[in-house]
Design a protein around this motif. Structure first.
Motif, PDB file in Angstrom:
ATOM      1  N   ASP A 119       0.838  -1.191   0.000  1.00 60.49           N
ATOM      2  CA  ASP A 119       0.000   0.000   0.000  1.00 60.49           C
ATOM      3  C   ASP A 119       0.881   1.252   0.000  1.00 60.49           C
ATOM      4  OD1 ASP A 119      -0.419  -0.967   3.258  1.00 60.49           O
ATOM      5  OD2 ASP A 119       0.312   1.056   2.864  1.00 60.49           O
ATOM      6  N   GLY A 120       0.257   2.385  -0.298  1.00 59.95           N
ATOM      7  CA  GLY A 120       1.020   3.611  -0.491  1.00 59.95           C
ATOM      8  C   GLY A 120       1.866   4.016   0.702  1.00 59.95           C
ATOM      9  N   ASP A 121       1.391   3.737   1.906  1.00 62.38           N
ATOM     10  CA  ASP A 121       2.121   4.124   3.110  1.00 62.38           C
ATOM     11  C   ASP A 121       3.203   3.136   3.508  1.00 62.38           C
ATOM     12  OD1 ASP A 121       0.588   6.407   3.385  1.00 62.38           O
ATOM     13  OD2 ASP A 121      -0.931   5.406   4.599  1.00 62.38           O
ATOM     14  N   THR A 122       3.274   1.995   2.821  1.00 63.45           N
ATOM     15  CA  THR A 122       4.259   0.968   3.147  1.00 63.45           C
ATOM     16  C   THR A 122       5.396   1.007   2.137  1.00 63.45           C
ATOM     17  OG1 THR A 122       2.561  -0.454   4.106  1.00 63.45           O
ATOM     18  CG2 THR A 122       4.632  -1.500   3.493  1.00 63.45           C
ATOM     19  N   SER A 123       6.623   0.952   2.632  1.00 67.34           N
ATOM     20  CA  SER A 123       7.794   0.946   1.762  1.00 67.34           C
ATOM     21  C   SER A 123       8.403  -0.449   1.748  1.00 67.34           C
ATOM     22  CB  SER A 123       8.831   1.968   2.256  1.00 67.34           C
ATOM     23  OG  SER A 123       9.282   1.634   3.559  1.00 67.34           O
ATOM     24  N   GLY A 124       9.415  -0.627   0.895  1.00 67.57           N
ATOM     25  CA  GLY A 124      10.160  -1.877   0.942  1.00 67.57           C
ATOM     26  C   GLY A 124      10.164  -2.670  -0.343  1.00 67.57           C
ATOM     27  N   LEU A 125      10.433  -3.966  -0.195  1.00 66.79           N
ATOM     28  CA  LEU A 125      10.756  -4.851  -1.305  1.00 66.79           C
ATOM     29  C   LEU A 125       9.551  -5.169  -2.181  1.00 66.79           C
ATOM     30  CD1 LEU A 125      13.015  -8.008  -0.840  1.00 66.79           C
ATOM     31  CD2 LEU A 125      11.362  -7.786  -2.674  1.00 66.79           C
ATOM     32  N   PHE A 143      -0.036 -20.192  -2.369  1.00 64.62           N
ATOM     33  CA  PHE A 143       1.301 -20.768  -2.464  1.00 64.62           C
ATOM     34  C   PHE A 143       2.132 -20.514  -1.210  1.00 64.62           C
ATOM     35  CE2 PHE A 143       0.190 -20.288  -7.025  1.00 64.62           C
ATOM     36  CZ  PHE A 143       0.291 -21.626  -7.368  1.00 64.62           C
ATOM     37  N   GLY A 144       1.673 -19.614  -0.339  1.00 63.70           N
ATOM     38  CA  GLY A 144       2.304 -19.443   0.960  1.00 63.70           C
ATOM     39  C   GLY A 144       3.704 -18.867   0.959  1.00 63.70           C
ATOM     40  N   VAL A 145       3.999 -17.950   0.048  1.00 62.04           N
ATOM     41  CA  VAL A 145       5.309 -17.296   0.052  1.00 62.04           C
ATOM     42  C   VAL A 145       5.359 -16.337   1.237  1.00 62.04           C
ATOM     43  CG1 VAL A 145       6.909 -15.823  -1.219  1.00 62.04           C
ATOM     44  CG2 VAL A 145       5.536 -17.521  -2.441  1.00 62.04           C
ATOM     45  N   GLU A 146       6.366 -16.489   2.084  1.00 63.20           N
ATOM     46  CA  GLU A 146       6.443 -15.683   3.300  1.00 63.20           C
ATOM     47  C   GLU A 146       6.991 -14.284   3.024  1.00 63.20           C
ATOM     48  OE1 GLU A 146       8.724 -17.787   6.222  1.00 63.20           O
ATOM     49  OE2 GLU A 146       6.943 -18.804   7.010  1.00 63.20           O
ATOM     50  N   LYS A 147       6.460 -13.303   3.763  1.00 59.32           N
ATOM     51  CA  LYS A 147       6.937 -11.930   3.703  1.00 59.32           C
ATOM     52  C   LYS A 147       7.278 -11.471   5.121  1.00 59.32           C
ATOM     53  CE  LYS A 147       3.307 -11.797   1.365  1.00 59.32           C
ATOM     54  NZ  LYS A 147       2.375 -12.813   0.767  1.00 59.32           N
ATOM     55  N   THR A 148       8.377 -10.750   5.252  1.00 60.74           N
ATOM     56  CA  THR A 148       8.799 -10.250   6.557  1.00 60.74           C
ATOM     57  C   THR A 148       8.775  -8.732   6.560  1.00 60.74           C
ATOM     58  OG1 THR A 148      10.183 -12.170   7.023  1.00 60.74           O
ATOM     59  CG2 THR A 148      10.669 -10.169   8.248  1.00 60.74           C
ATOM     60  N   TYR A 149       8.171  -8.169   7.598  1.00 60.05           N
ATOM     61  CA  TYR A 149       8.019  -6.721   7.730  1.00 60.05           C
ATOM     62  C   TYR A 149       8.645  -6.238   9.037  1.00 60.05           C
ATOM     63  CZ  TYR A 149       4.306  -7.319   4.217  1.00 60.05           C
ATOM     64  OH  TYR A 149       3.600  -7.638   3.086  1.00 60.05           O
ATOM     65  N   ILE A 150       9.151  -4.997   9.000  1.00 58.39           N
ATOM     66  CA  ILE A 150       9.564  -4.297  10.210  1.00 58.39           C
ATOM     67  C   ILE A 150       8.555  -3.185  10.431  1.00 58.39           C
ATOM     68  CG2 ILE A 150      11.377  -3.016  11.398  1.00 58.39           C
ATOM     69  CD1 ILE A 150      12.179  -5.847  10.735  1.00 58.39           C
ATOM     70  N   ARG A 223       8.641  -3.601   4.181  1.00 55.20           N
ATOM     71  CA  ARG A 223       8.808  -5.030   3.871  1.00 55.20           C
ATOM     72  C   ARG A 223      10.282  -5.270   3.559  1.00 55.20           C
ATOM     73  NH1 ARG A 223       4.792  -7.894  -0.215  1.00 55.20           N
ATOM     74  NH2 ARG A 223       5.933  -6.850  -1.876  1.00 55.20           N
ATOM     75  N   ARG A 224      10.900  -6.119   4.373  1.00 56.74           N
ATOM     76  CA  ARG A 224      12.326  -6.381   4.247  1.00 56.74           C
ATOM     77  C   ARG A 224      12.631  -7.650   3.470  1.00 56.74           C
ATOM     78  NH1 ARG A 224      15.929  -2.696   4.769  1.00 56.74           N
ATOM     79  NH2 ARG A 224      17.403  -4.411   5.015  1.00 56.74           N
ATOM     80  N   GLN A 225      11.675  -8.581   3.443  1.00 54.53           N
ATOM     81  CA  GLN A 225      11.949  -9.881   2.815  1.00 54.53           C
ATOM     82  C   GLN A 225      10.702 -10.365   2.077  1.00 54.53           C
ATOM     83  OE1 GLN A 225      13.642 -12.746   5.496  1.00 54.53           O
ATOM     84  NE2 GLN A 225      13.355 -14.461   4.107  1.00 54.53           N
ATOM     85  N   PHE A 226      10.932 -10.973   0.935  1.00 55.19           N
ATOM     86  CA  PHE A 226       9.854 -11.554   0.134  1.00 55.19           C
ATOM     87  C   PHE A 226      10.339 -12.908  -0.346  1.00 55.19           C
ATOM     88  CE2 PHE A 226       7.373 -12.299  -3.682  1.00 55.19           C
ATOM     89  CZ  PHE A 226       6.117 -11.837  -3.347  1.00 55.19           C
ATOM     90  N   HIS A 230      15.975 -10.706   0.004  1.00 49.01           N
ATOM     91  CA  HIS A 230      16.184  -9.772   1.113  1.00 49.01           C
ATOM     92  C   HIS A 230      16.482  -8.386   0.547  1.00 49.01           C
ATOM     93  CE1 HIS A 230      16.553 -12.915   4.305  1.00 49.01           C
ATOM     94  NE2 HIS A 230      16.868 -13.636   3.245  1.00 49.01           N
ATOM     95  N   LEU A 231      15.917  -7.355   1.159  1.00 48.07           N
ATOM     96  CA  LEU A 231      16.122  -5.988   0.685  1.00 48.07           C
ATOM     97  C   LEU A 231      17.589  -5.571   0.805  1.00 48.07           C
ATOM     98  CD1 LEU A 231      14.367  -3.729  -0.474  1.00 48.07           C
ATOM     99  CD2 LEU A 231      14.111  -2.840   1.841  1.00 48.07           C
ATOM    100  N   GLY A 232      18.251  -6.050   1.853  1.00 48.88           N
ATOM    101  CA  GLY A 232      19.670  -5.738   2.031  1.00 48.88           C
ATOM    102  C   GLY A 232      19.919  -4.252   2.146  1.00 48.88           C
ATOM    103  N   THR A 233      20.909  -3.757   1.399  1.00 47.41           N
ATOM    104  CA  THR A 233      21.294  -2.347   1.482  1.00 47.41           C
ATOM    105  C   THR A 233      20.709  -1.514   0.341  1.00 47.41           C
ATOM    106  OG1 THR A 233      23.331  -2.823   0.258  1.00 47.41           O
ATOM    107  CG2 THR A 233      23.450  -2.914   2.660  1.00 47.41           C
ATOM    108  N   LEU A 234      19.754  -2.080  -0.402  1.00 47.50           N
ATOM    109  CA  LEU A 234      19.140  -1.340  -1.502  1.00 47.50           C
ATOM    110  C   LEU A 234      18.432  -0.107  -0.952  1.00 47.50           C
ATOM    111  CD1 LEU A 234      18.746  -1.624  -4.610  1.00 47.50           C
ATOM    112  CD2 LEU A 234      16.493  -2.591  -4.104  1.00 47.50           C
ATOM    113  N   ARG A 235      18.778   1.045  -1.487  1.00 47.40           N
ATOM    114  CA  ARG A 235      18.229   2.299  -0.976  1.00 47.40           C
ATOM    115  C   ARG A 235      16.815   2.547  -1.495  1.00 47.40           C
ATOM    116  NH1 ARG A 235      23.342   6.520  -1.636  1.00 47.40           N
ATOM    117  NH2 ARG A 235      24.798   5.413  -0.245  1.00 47.40           N
ATOM    118  N   SER A 236      16.095   3.367  -0.769  1.00 48.01           N
ATOM    119  CA  SER A 236      14.736   3.722  -1.160  1.00 48.01           C
ATOM    120  C   SER A 236      14.734   4.335  -2.560  1.00 48.01           C
ATOM    121  CB  SER A 236      14.142   4.717  -0.158  1.00 48.01           C
ATOM    122  OG  SER A 236      12.838   5.088  -0.538  1.00 48.01           O
ATOM    123  N   GLY A 237      13.871   3.783  -3.431  1.00 47.77           N
ATOM    124  CA  GLY A 237      13.773   4.282  -4.791  1.00 47.77           C
ATOM    125  C   GLY A 237      14.726   3.636  -5.782  1.00 47.77           C
TER     126      GLY A 237
END
Length: 260
Positions: A119-125, A143-150, A223-226, A230-237
């Motif tokens: 959603d618009g207010d959520t950032s990440g992968l 299919f149950g693909v896990e997502k991890t959020y902070i 969202r850090r993981q999909f 893993h999002l790692g060090t990828l910067r916003s945008g």
């Protein structure tokens, strides 16, 4: 068609392309190294181990794996990871004129679309691809693909709150439980806490709704993981192509679900 059927024989013209040539073109390794992999039984074609160097395949339809990890043979398929900023909607063209994903995809080598939504207010992968089959597996909740959020939430989160999230709570659209939850930083004096939650549900705004239901409204969500990504060090945008290892893990998940 079995691996034996793919080999040319007798006086007929051989059909397909040699396996070692296909995998070398896919960037797996040199032909010589791939030949060694074949001899060692490390390569499967459509789920069958191949050990004969004369094996030929049709790259358009064959499903090839090396050491149990799927390989993409179609060079036209594109796979990218975006760190979506807040304030951007998960759409290639927003009918309301809000900032959308086009600004991040306009310089890519081909047309891609997003797998699932944030959603618009959520950032990440966010995964971007033109592979429709893979996108279906990754986005479909069955299919149950896990997502991890902070999540940065209001108030001090107590251990019993995490236990409640893991055991399950009731929302307007039915019961829901997270797969894992842990406290990263406890708030003090009525401040904010940082919580990590992992779940495979694809319901709309599910993380925000769950945390609000247990008394801790979300202030920020990333969202850090999909799946295996893993999002790692990828910067916003920023956008980057998936590595061969990352892509292999995604394809392996998709093909496993196809067989299941």
């Amino acid at each position: 068609m079995t691996p034996a059927d793919r080999r040319g024989g007798g006086g007929d013209a051989p059909e397909g392309v040699r396996l070692q040539k296909v995998l070398a073109a896919a960037g797996v390794a040199s032909r010589r190294v791939v030949e060694q992999y074949i001899v060692e039984g490390r390569i499967t074609v459509d789920g069958t181990v191949v050990t004969e160097l004369g094996t030929r395949i049709d790259p358009a339809v064959a499903k090839v794996s090396v050491d149990g990890v799927a390989v993409q043979l179609d060079a036209d398929k594109l796979y990218f990871m975006l760190n979506k900023p807040r304030g951007v909607v998960s759409s290639m063209k927003d009918e309301q004129g809000r900032p959308d994903l086009r600004r991040f995809t306009k310089d890519l080598p081909g047309r891609v679309y997003n797998v699932g939504r944030l959603d618009g207010d959520t950032s990440g992968l966010l995964v971007l691809t033109n592979d429709g089959e893979l996108a279906h597996v990754l986005a479909h909740p069955s299919f149950g693909v896990e997502k991890t959020y902070i999540a940065k939430v209001q108030g001090t989160v107590q251990p019993q709150v995490l236990t409640k999230l893991k055991r399950g709570i009731e929302l307007d659209d039915g019961p829901i439980a997270v797969d894992a939850a842990k406290l990263l930083q406890a708030g003090s004096g009525g401040g904010f806490s940082m919580v990590e939650v992992t779940l495979h549900s694809g319901r709309n705004r599910i993380v925000r709704r769950m945390l609000e239901a247990v008394g801790h409204p979300v202030v920020e969500l990333v969202r850090r993981q999909f799946g295996p990504l893993h999002l790692g060090t990828l910067r916003s945008g920023e956008v980057r192509a998936l590595t061969k290892v990352e892509l292999g893990r995604l394809l392996t998940i998709a093909r496993s679900d196809e067989r299941g």
